[in-house]
Design an enzyme around this catalytic site. Sequence first.
Site, PDB file in Angstrom:
ATOM      1  N   GLU A 197      34.272 -26.497 -63.528  1.00  0.00           N
ATOM      2  CA  GLU A 197      33.220 -27.504 -63.675  1.00  0.00           C
ATOM      3  C   GLU A 197      32.571 -27.817 -62.330  1.00  0.00           C
ATOM      4  O   GLU A 197      32.518 -28.964 -61.892  1.00  0.00           O
ATOM      5  CB  GLU A 197      33.784 -28.773 -64.350  1.00  0.00           C
ATOM      6  CG  GLU A 197      34.327 -28.467 -65.742  1.00  0.00           C
ATOM      7  CD  GLU A 197      34.785 -29.675 -66.530  1.00  0.00           C
ATOM      8  OE1 GLU A 197      35.219 -30.670 -65.916  1.00  0.00           O
ATOM      9  OE2 GLU A 197      34.722 -29.611 -67.779  1.00  0.00           O
TER      10      GLU A 197
ATOM     11  N   ASP B 211      40.005 -28.928 -74.557  1.00  0.00           N
ATOM     12  CA  ASP B 211      39.969 -30.072 -73.645  1.00  0.00           C
ATOM     13  C   ASP B 211      40.376 -31.351 -74.382  1.00  0.00           C
ATOM     14  O   ASP B 211      39.530 -32.213 -74.620  1.00  0.00           O
ATOM     15  CB  ASP B 211      38.535 -30.208 -73.097  1.00  0.00           C
ATOM     16  CG  ASP B 211      38.435 -31.251 -72.001  1.00  0.00           C
ATOM     17  OD1 ASP B 211      39.477 -31.706 -71.519  1.00  0.00           O
ATOM     18  OD2 ASP B 211      37.302 -31.617 -71.645  1.00  0.00           O
TER      19      ASP B 211
ATOM     20  N   GLU C 256      39.820 -40.007 -74.071  1.00  0.00           N
ATOM     21  CA  GLU C 256      38.436 -39.550 -73.918  1.00  0.00           C
ATOM     22  C   GLU C 256      37.826 -39.099 -75.254  1.00  0.00           C
ATOM     23  O   GLU C 256      36.719 -39.495 -75.601  1.00  0.00           O
ATOM     24  CB  GLU C 256      38.400 -38.409 -72.899  1.00  0.00           C
ATOM     25  CG  GLU C 256      37.018 -37.820 -72.728  1.00  0.00           C
ATOM     26  CD  GLU C 256      36.976 -36.719 -71.666  1.00  0.00           C
ATOM     27  OE1 GLU C 256      38.019 -36.432 -71.050  1.00  0.00           O
ATOM     28  OE2 GLU C 256      35.887 -36.151 -71.470  1.00  0.00           O
TER      29      GLU C 256
HETATM   30  C1  GCV Z   1      38.045 -34.920 -64.349  1.00  0.00           C
HETATM   31  C2  GCV Z   1      36.822 -32.979 -69.069  1.00  0.00           C
HETATM   32  C3  GCV Z   1      36.330 -34.346 -68.725  1.00  0.00           C
HETATM   33  C4  GCV Z   1      36.028 -34.466 -67.242  1.00  0.00           C
HETATM   34  C5  GCV Z   1      37.299 -34.082 -66.462  1.00  0.00           C
HETATM   35  C6  GCV Z   1      37.697 -32.668 -66.864  1.00  0.00           C
HETATM   36  C7  GCV Z   1      38.984 -32.207 -66.186  1.00  0.00           C
HETATM   37  O1  GCV Z   1      35.795 -32.030 -68.935  1.00  0.00           O
HETATM   38  O2  GCV Z   1      35.200 -34.655 -69.503  1.00  0.00           O
HETATM   39  O3  GCV Z   1      35.644 -35.787 -66.990  1.00  0.00           O
HETATM   40  O4  GCV Z   1      37.100 -34.170 -65.077  1.00  0.00           O
HETATM   41  O5  GCV Z   1      37.915 -32.626 -68.248  1.00  0.00           O
HETATM   42  O6  GCV Z   1      40.018 -32.264 -66.841  1.00  0.00           O
HETATM   43  O7  GCV Z   1      38.943 -31.800 -65.045  1.00  0.00           O
END
Ligand code: GCV
Length: 613
Positions: free
Chosen positions: A240, A319, A347
């Site tokens: 990411e 995720d 989340e």
């Molecule tokens: C910390 C998901 C979440 C992100 C998070 C990522 C990760 O994509 O939406 O906020 O980033 O996981 O676990 O690194």
Amino acid sequence: MSNWENRPAWLRALPRPVPAELETPAAVAAWEAGAYFENRQISVSFRREEAMGEAYAIAQTPSGYEIGGGEAGLMYGAYALIFALETGTPVPRGVQKPYYALRMLDCWDNMSGEIERGYAGRSLWFEGGKFSYEPARIRQLGRMLGSVGVNVLCLNNVNVHQPAQHLIDSLLPEAASFASLLRPFGVRLMISIDFSQPIGDVGTADPLDERVQAWWAETAKKVWAAVPDLAGFLVKADSEHRPGPNTYHRTHAEGANMLARAIRPYGGKLVWRAFVYNCMQDWRDTKTDRPRAAYDLYKPLDGAFDENVILQVKHGPFDFQVREPLSPLLLGLERTPMAIEFQLAQEYTGQQIDLYAMPPMWREIFDQMGPERVSAVAAVSNLGRDGCWTGHPFAALNLFAYGLYAWNPQADPETVIRAWAKLTYALPENQTAALTGMLLNSRSVYEKYTANLGLCWMITPNSHYGPNPYGYEFQAWGTYIRADRNAVGIDRTESGTGYVNQYPAELKALYASPDTCPDGLLLFFHRLPYGWVMKDGRTLIQRLYDDHFEGCARAEAMKKTLESLDLPEPDRQEARERMEAQVRNAREWRDILNTFFRRFSGADDAQGRKIYD
Ligand code: GCV
């Protein structure tokens, strides 16, 4: 300032704050036992046996109990004894030791004070780019974590935004003071680092460049001089948009090993996250399949990591969705120590508004995986500065239970939930049972109205709360449901993306056929027409409708259960407000998903219930 002092979560039986003078877990043990047993005519003595480490054994004596254990073991024994007496459950017999030596809580706290994916207010220890906290509150947090056996806290977000880079240089004295508040409870710090950090000084972060290696060695020396018991570094790399070894055409083993060698002299662990995938996918590309990514990358590297590297793998291949199959990486690596990563922060599972108690999920995961497949556990924290610590007072259950599962992955979900309920609230027995039952079923309720049959990602982009069935359909994140007028779901069998081949033979066979694939994962693995006849005889479209109606009806029933509980204030009010929001959310999910699928399929509901046009 929030009134956390009166919100002891599951430590209701220990109302007095722990004094600041206590410096070791053994001192905490003696103090907690002293305070708890003072007026109970029970005497508790301690027998220290250094070699026992974190283990403990409780023996009955004529006047009470003797707790034997190492430094931390004495403290764990004291809490276990108090919890057993409070919940009316048997005092543990024989030597008790944690299944996993590393039981980590990963905090996604930014130094701005915001918490990435945090649903319980702002950071408990950062604000305005600095450390900012109430020492007494951090001590109380350490006590909560120690009481359930969590022994590592990673201080900062895996996405390392400035000024968090300075946690390993100019902010080290502050990090050291913070560490000293948690140390008495057996909790050690960990720090998330930025792989590219040497660039500022040496112009590159190439792991094979000797200047980079020397930079990390020198940095590690300073870091461990300041915090000698630091547990290690946590790294999110090439994920990411975070920097990583790929920039230099180096492998993840080369990147991780370079860091691991720098911290090995101090006994540090290098925890390297396996959450790596193409987040710039073209939605037209049906060949790339995000769930395949981690296995494709790491399976060829199995055995290439140094012994102090731990590969941290999210429990599912996507995720933290409402339901996912177990990550095939967790079953596929043979020569790489791994940690399984859970997410207590809800989340995708209700954001600490909708109830989603995790013990049933963890038990399923550990049973399927075999707890011995991993050597450590990690969970993304659900904590924040809210008075009740976790946004929803019931969300504390997930933190409490996480500690218990990290200690014993074979724990029984109902027993754990019930223990939390009894420790947190002094309710009459029938109400404890009602609360326990409601929480035990909460995952299945949430799943039914949001993501039944394995159809995940139908959520509002970015916020990740609320229904949006095509929200991620044309995005770059590799998260599609591919619903059209004929069918829905993704074919991940050999005739599709081939993802199913990443599983061992038995599971592959189970998932490969829609006739044997568990209903909860059906559309994760298969693309099926709406008229597909399910194992229970209903059509696929009817199951979609039925589950959405059922989930919503069960959420409405939970509201009634909640109203029947004599909870103390302010928990009662907070829980009720959140339940109102949950029921509103459940109705939106039901109506939007049903309408969405009816518009595609044209199918009427067999029971003639209201579906909007
Ligand atoms: C910390 C998901 C979440 C992100 C998070 C990522 C990760 O994509 O939406 O906020 O980033 O996981 O676990 O690194």
